[in-house]
Design a protein around this motif. Sequence first.
Motif, mmCIF file in Angstrom:
data_model
loop_
_atom_site.group_PDB
_atom_site.id
_atom_site.type_symbol
_atom_site.label_atom_id
_atom_site.label_comp_id
_atom_site.label_asym_id
_atom_site.label_seq_id
_atom_site.Cartn_x
_atom_site.Cartn_y
_atom_site.Cartn_z
ATOM 1 N N ILE A 26 0.850 -1.185 0.000
ATOM 2 C CA ILE A 26 0.000 0.000 0.000
ATOM 3 C C ILE A 26 0.891 1.241 0.000
ATOM 4 O O ILE A 26 1.772 1.375 0.835
ATOM 5 C CB ILE A 26 -0.909 0.019 1.251
ATOM 6 C CG1 ILE A 26 -1.682 -1.281 1.376
ATOM 7 C CG2 ILE A 26 -1.865 1.183 1.189
ATOM 8 C CD1 ILE A 26 -2.444 -1.404 2.679
ATOM 9 N N SER B 102 0.655 7.525 2.660
ATOM 10 C CA SER B 102 -0.311 8.602 2.505
ATOM 11 C C SER B 102 0.372 9.805 1.858
ATOM 12 O O SER B 102 1.570 10.013 2.019
ATOM 13 C CB SER B 102 -0.922 8.950 3.866
ATOM 14 O OG SER B 102 -0.215 9.937 4.513
ATOM 15 N N SER C 243 1.108 10.116 -1.115
ATOM 16 C CA SER C 243 1.999 9.668 -2.177
ATOM 17 C C SER C 243 1.327 9.862 -3.539
ATOM 18 O O SER C 243 0.113 9.699 -3.675
ATOM 19 C CB SER C 243 2.336 8.189 -1.980
ATOM 20 O OG SER C 243 2.989 7.665 -3.111
ATOM 21 N N GLN D 147 1.584 7.884 -5.865
ATOM 22 C CA GLN D 147 1.190 6.560 -6.350
ATOM 23 C C GLN D 147 -0.313 6.347 -6.257
ATOM 24 O O GLN D 147 -0.859 5.534 -6.986
ATOM 25 C CB GLN D 147 1.900 5.467 -5.560
ATOM 26 C CG GLN D 147 3.342 5.298 -5.924
ATOM 27 C CD GLN D 147 3.970 4.158 -5.147
ATOM 28 O OE1 GLN D 147 3.542 3.828 -4.042
ATOM 29 N NE2 GLN D 147 4.979 3.544 -5.735
ATOM 30 N N TRP D 148 -0.976 7.069 -5.382
ATOM 31 C CA TRP D 148 -2.425 6.917 -5.266
ATOM 32 C C TRP D 148 -3.136 7.350 -6.540
ATOM 33 O O TRP D 148 -4.199 6.825 -6.872
ATOM 34 C CB TRP D 148 -2.958 7.667 -4.051
ATOM 35 C CG TRP D 148 -2.664 6.946 -2.791
ATOM 36 C CD1 TRP D 148 -1.776 7.304 -1.824
ATOM 37 C CD2 TRP D 148 -3.222 5.704 -2.367
ATOM 38 N NE1 TRP D 148 -1.745 6.362 -0.830
ATOM 39 C CE2 TRP D 148 -2.634 5.371 -1.128
ATOM 40 C CE3 TRP D 148 -4.161 4.836 -2.902
ATOM 41 C CZ2 TRP D 148 -2.959 4.216 -0.433
ATOM 42 C CZ3 TRP D 148 -4.485 3.680 -2.207
ATOM 43 C CH2 TRP D 148 -3.878 3.382 -0.992
ATOM 44 N N TRP E 218 -2.900 4.326 -8.707
ATOM 45 C CA TRP E 218 -3.808 3.307 -8.192
ATOM 46 C C TRP E 218 -5.243 3.624 -8.596
ATOM 47 O O TRP E 218 -5.986 2.741 -9.025
ATOM 48 C CB TRP E 218 -3.707 3.218 -6.670
ATOM 49 C CG TRP E 218 -2.633 2.322 -6.155
ATOM 50 C CD1 TRP E 218 -1.312 2.359 -6.485
ATOM 51 C CD2 TRP E 218 -2.769 1.257 -5.225
ATOM 52 N NE1 TRP E 218 -0.627 1.403 -5.795
ATOM 53 C CE2 TRP E 218 -1.502 0.705 -5.010
ATOM 54 C CE3 TRP E 218 -3.845 0.734 -4.533
ATOM 55 C CZ2 TRP E 218 -1.270 -0.355 -4.160
ATOM 56 C CZ3 TRP E 218 -3.615 -0.328 -3.667
ATOM 57 C CH2 TRP E 218 -2.348 -0.869 -3.493
ATOM 58 N N GLY E 219 -5.641 4.872 -8.437
ATOM 59 C CA GLY E 219 -6.994 5.281 -8.792
ATOM 60 C C GLY E 219 -7.257 5.147 -10.280
ATOM 61 O O GLY E 219 -8.311 4.644 -10.697
ATOM 62 N N ALA F 143 -8.913 6.038 -3.935
ATOM 63 C CA ALA F 143 -7.647 6.745 -4.098
ATOM 64 C C ALA F 143 -7.552 7.955 -3.164
ATOM 65 O O ALA F 143 -6.510 8.193 -2.554
ATOM 66 C CB ALA F 143 -7.479 7.180 -5.551
ATOM 67 N N GLY G 211 -7.013 6.704 0.439
ATOM 68 C CA GLY G 211 -5.629 6.297 0.640
ATOM 69 C C GLY G 211 -4.686 7.478 0.693
ATOM 70 O O GLY G 211 -3.770 7.524 1.518
ATOM 71 N N TRP G 212 -4.902 8.467 -0.165
ATOM 72 C CA TRP G 212 -4.051 9.644 -0.177
ATOM 73 C C TRP G 212 -4.178 10.436 1.126
ATOM 74 O O TRP G 212 -3.206 10.981 1.621
ATOM 75 C CB TRP G 212 -4.416 10.521 -1.372
ATOM 76 C CG TRP G 212 -3.488 11.663 -1.557
ATOM 77 C CD1 TRP G 212 -2.253 11.627 -2.145
ATOM 78 C CD2 TRP G 212 -3.697 13.013 -1.147
ATOM 79 N NE1 TRP G 212 -1.688 12.878 -2.127
ATOM 80 C CE2 TRP G 212 -2.549 13.756 -1.525
ATOM 81 C CE3 TRP G 212 -4.739 13.679 -0.512
ATOM 82 C CZ2 TRP G 212 -2.425 15.099 -1.281
ATOM 83 C CZ3 TRP G 212 -4.615 15.034 -0.271
ATOM 84 C CH2 TRP G 212 -3.463 15.727 -0.648
ATOM 85 N N ARG H 256 -5.371 4.231 4.491
ATOM 86 C CA ARG H 256 -4.838 3.265 3.536
ATOM 87 C C ARG H 256 -5.564 1.934 3.579
ATOM 88 O O ARG H 256 -5.797 1.301 2.547
ATOM 89 C CB ARG H 256 -3.349 3.078 3.801
ATOM 90 C CG ARG H 256 -2.578 4.375 3.608
ATOM 91 C CD ARG H 256 -1.168 4.333 4.161
ATOM 92 N NE ARG H 256 -0.465 3.131 3.745
ATOM 93 C CZ ARG H 256 0.529 2.589 4.423
ATOM 94 N NH1 ARG H 256 0.937 3.139 5.541
ATOM 95 N NH2 ARG H 256 1.123 1.513 3.984
ATOM 96 N N ALA I 268 -8.885 2.234 1.856
ATOM 97 C CA ALA I 268 -8.716 2.200 0.406
ATOM 98 C C ALA I 268 -8.495 0.776 -0.093
ATOM 99 O O ALA I 268 -9.123 0.347 -1.064
ATOM 100 C CB ALA I 268 -7.550 3.087 0.001
#
Length: 131
Positions: A4, A7, A9, A11-12, A15-16, A59, A62-63, A67, A70
């Motif tokens: 995962i 937060s 990041s 990368q979210w 991911w989204g 997303a 998680g952001w 996490r 998400a």
Amino acid sequence: MRVIPASRSKQWLSWGATSWLVTTLLFWLMRFVVLGQSWTVVHAFRFLLVALAVSAFAAISGWLGARWLALSVLSGNLLGLLFMAFVSRGTGWEDLSSLLLYMELLGLGLVVGIVLELVLLLRGRAGPRGG
């Protein structure tokens, strides 16, 4: 957990976007290929919006730091889509019941994620106290 992203990041975003693309394609695959319905732009756009809402929620959660919420929502989404594929193989009410099953599993993922986040929050507050 290393899988995962952290937060806040970037990368979210990926991911989204990945979740949105995969969910949209799976919705379209089930509706227009498995169920054999004719292609309509209105239905395709509606499924795209549902996929966007679910993926954006996961997303953004998680952001913002939730996490496990998400991950749980994305897991419920994937499980719902997989079960939807198995249930929607007939004629009649299977298309509606498969959509209901998807929404139930997505909701279950949401509830499990909220409970996990609350447990982690309460465990963090009740952590070791200095004396």
